[in-house]
Design an enzyme around this catalytic site. Structure first.
Site, PDB file in Angstrom:
ATOM      1  N   ARG A  19     -35.381  39.934 -14.039  1.00 52.56           N
ATOM      2  CA  ARG A  19     -35.484  39.085 -15.240  1.00 52.56           C
ATOM      3  C   ARG A  19     -34.093  38.544 -15.601  1.00 52.56           C
ATOM      4  O   ARG A  19     -33.109  39.266 -15.608  1.00 52.56           O
ATOM      5  CB  ARG A  19     -36.041  39.905 -16.400  1.00 52.56           C
ATOM      6  CG  ARG A  19     -36.147  39.145 -17.727  1.00 52.56           C
ATOM      7  CD  ARG A  19     -34.955  39.390 -18.611  1.00 52.56           C
ATOM      8  NE  ARG A  19     -35.113  38.796 -19.945  1.00 52.56           N
ATOM      9  CZ  ARG A  19     -34.130  38.719 -20.835  1.00 52.56           C
ATOM     10  NH1 ARG A  19     -32.931  39.188 -20.549  1.00 52.56           N
ATOM     11  NH2 ARG A  19     -34.329  38.168 -22.013  1.00 52.56           N
ATOM     12  N   VAL A  20     -34.023  37.262 -15.897  1.00 52.19           N
ATOM     13  CA  VAL A  20     -32.757  36.671 -16.336  1.00 52.19           C
ATOM     14  C   VAL A  20     -32.976  36.074 -17.723  1.00 52.19           C
ATOM     15  O   VAL A  20     -33.950  35.359 -17.946  1.00 52.19           O
ATOM     16  CB  VAL A  20     -32.276  35.590 -15.348  1.00 52.19           C
ATOM     17  CG1 VAL A  20     -31.022  34.905 -15.865  1.00 52.19           C
ATOM     18  CG2 VAL A  20     -32.010  36.200 -13.970  1.00 52.19           C
ATOM     19  N   GLY A  21     -32.065  36.378 -18.640  1.00 57.45           N
ATOM     20  CA  GLY A  21     -32.184  35.869 -20.004  1.00 57.45           C
ATOM     21  C   GLY A  21     -31.434  34.565 -20.191  1.00 57.45           C
ATOM     22  O   GLY A  21     -31.136  33.848 -19.232  1.00 57.45           O
ATOM     23  N   ASP A  22     -31.105  34.267 -21.452  1.00 58.43           N
ATOM     24  CA  ASP A  22     -30.461  32.984 -21.769  1.00 58.43           C
ATOM     25  C   ASP A  22     -28.958  32.990 -21.531  1.00 58.43           C
ATOM     26  O   ASP A  22     -28.364  31.920 -21.340  1.00 58.43           O
ATOM     27  CB  ASP A  22     -30.725  32.637 -23.240  1.00 58.43           C
ATOM     28  CG  ASP A  22     -30.139  33.707 -24.173  1.00 58.43           C
ATOM     29  OD1 ASP A  22     -30.332  34.913 -23.889  1.00 58.43           O
ATOM     30  OD2 ASP A  22     -29.490  33.349 -25.163  1.00 58.43           O
ATOM     31  N   THR A  38     -25.160  41.947 -26.848  1.00 57.97           N
ATOM     32  CA  THR A  38     -24.568  40.892 -26.015  1.00 57.97           C
ATOM     33  C   THR A  38     -23.273  40.432 -26.663  1.00 57.97           C
ATOM     34  O   THR A  38     -23.146  40.466 -27.886  1.00 57.97           O
ATOM     35  CB  THR A  38     -25.563  39.708 -25.946  1.00 57.97           C
ATOM     36  OG1 THR A  38     -26.679  40.105 -25.179  1.00 57.97           O
ATOM     37  CG2 THR A  38     -24.947  38.466 -25.339  1.00 57.97           C
ATOM     38  N   GLY A  91     -29.705  37.192 -28.620  1.00 61.93           N
ATOM     39  CA  GLY A  91     -31.038  37.421 -29.171  1.00 61.93           C
ATOM     40  C   GLY A  91     -32.068  37.457 -28.066  1.00 61.93           C
ATOM     41  O   GLY A  91     -31.735  37.689 -26.897  1.00 61.93           O
TER      42      GLY A  91
HETATM   43  N1  ASP Z   1     -29.847  37.174 -25.076  1.00 66.48           N
HETATM   44  C1  ASP Z   1     -29.809  38.349 -24.262  1.00 66.48           C
HETATM   45  C2  ASP Z   1     -30.916  38.285 -23.246  1.00 66.48           C
HETATM   46  O1  ASP Z   1     -32.013  37.874 -23.586  1.00 66.48           O
HETATM   47  C3  ASP Z   1     -29.950  39.613 -25.025  1.00 66.48           C
HETATM   48  C4  ASP Z   1     -29.157  39.684 -26.309  1.00 66.48           C
HETATM   49  O2  ASP Z   1     -28.462  38.757 -26.672  1.00 66.48           O
HETATM   50  O3  ASP Z   1     -29.212  40.710 -26.976  1.00 66.48           O
HETATM   51  O4  ASP Z   1     -30.708  38.678 -22.132  1.00 66.48           O
END
Ligand code: ASP
Length: 370
Positions: free
Chosen positions: A265-268, A237, A289
């Protein structure tokens, strides 16, 4: 009579400071030490956190990562030096990283469980607390550009999927064919995980006696390996935080999410307060992360709150927050910058691609823990 007059005068004099303070609100006003006459610029970027150990990358690959990080860092910093805003610097650097296949954002996005690329991004302006976020995109070349358009050209904060892409067309933002996002290494990573999953399910259908008789300790070990595998599946990311000549902060994050993530799915990264946050009173933060943990803790907003309510220095605030992530079982990292240009970087993974301009104005690129 004279006595009453002097008494009243004393009462007024005693309460005057209290009344003035109450008018300003319950917190003393924070002094703005930045001024256009004495500007201090600041810029930090990241290219994801994860299991990156010394020796894992070939010398050529490490060189390529370092060169791309430096290119993005210097492009954003030059924008600041030319008088552009912190938002411009953040967007400039992230666009460069999105166009590189090395990072899990834009061109180098990872694949979902059903073999697609689904991109998320967000950006925030510390001066106005305006923010823009996009999620579940399949055709947007530079998701951070669309996130900024959502912030500046729409009355909304977050737009997702087809609606967000329709808005992109209206705003003349570049759309590309889904094939644009195909990269062999990301495809191979998905195939590897799918194969492992298939083998695992075969094992479950006809379990080996060894697996059946696992004692508690072995079971724990199995679970830890699973966790480790998950952790390995997601990094790359990208994000940036900046302080411009007017003392304004901005933060942005862009990602393809996690390899083998379930559809939808949606992340942070596109969640304001989790993966991205900026407030001129405190700091600007971008995270990377295991997104689920960062959402549950509201990581980026919590770092700002630690500085606002507990007056923690930036490095202490980011370290404390990353400890919370670790305690919960998550991993990753954050970059942050405060309104004086102090930088905070913290991660609990093996490594994090990161680059910043140091106090002498020189670029520094780092990958590993030590
Ligand atoms: N934070 C991102 C997510 O969970 C992935 C990443 O930062 O590697 O979508």
């Amino acid at each position: 009579m004279k006595k009453i007059q002097s008494f009243l005068l004393i009462v007024v004099l005693l309460f005057l400071p209290v009344m003035t303070f109450a008018q300003k609100g319950s917190f003393p006003e924070i002094k703005q030490l930045q001024s256009p006459q004495n500007p201090r610029l600041g810029f930090v970027i990241h290219g994801g956190a994860g299991v990156i150990r010394r020796g894992d990358l070939s010398p050529e690959k490490e060189k390529a990562y370092r060169a791309k990080l430096e290119e993005a860092l210097l492009a954003g910093y030059r924008a600041l030096q030319n008088g552009k805003t912190s938002l411009d610097a953040v967007q400039t650097a992230i666009n460069i990283l999105e166009d590189s296949p090395l990072f899990n954002a834009g061109k180098g996005a990872v694949f979902t469980a059903d073999g697609k690329n689904e991109l998320d991004a967000s950006i925030m302006d510390g001066k106005t607390l305006m923010a823009g976020a996009v999620a579940g995109l399949h055709h947007i070349k530079n998701p951070i550009t669309l996130a900024r358009a959502v912030m500046e050209k729409s009355p909304h904060v977050m737009m997702v999927g087809d609606g967000a892409e329709k808005f992109a067309k209206e705003q003349n933002i570049e759309l590309v064919d889904e094939k644009y996002f195909f990269t062999q290494p990301r495809w191979d990573s998905l195939q590897k995980i799918l194969k492992e999953e298939k083998e695992k399910s075969k094992e479950v259908q006809s379990p080996k006696p060894k697996v059946q008789n696992l004692n508690n300790e072995s079971r724990l070990l199995e679970m830890m390996t699973e966790t480790q595998k998950l952790a390995e599946n997601k990094f790359g990311t990208v994000g940036a935080v900046a302080l411009d000549k007017d003392g304004n902060l901005a933060a942005g994050t862009s990602t393809g999410g996690m390899t083998n993530k379930k559809f939808g799915r949606v992340g942070d990264a596109p969640v304001i307060g989790a993966g991205t946050y900026a407030d001129n009173k405190t700091c600007a933060t971008s995270a990377t992360g295991w997104g689920e943990y960062f959402i549950r803790l509201g990581v980026a907003r919590d770092i700002s709150a630690l500085m606002e309510y507990r007056a923690l220095p930036i490095q202490q605030a980011v370290d404390m927050e990353m400890n919370k992530v670790k305690t919960l079982g998550g991993d990753g990292g954050v970059i942050a910058i405060d309104r004086f240009g102090n930088i905070g970087i913290s991660f609990n993974s093996e490594g994090m691609y990161r680059a910043y301009i140091n106090s002498e104005g020189k670029p520094v690129v780092e990958i590993y823990k030590n």
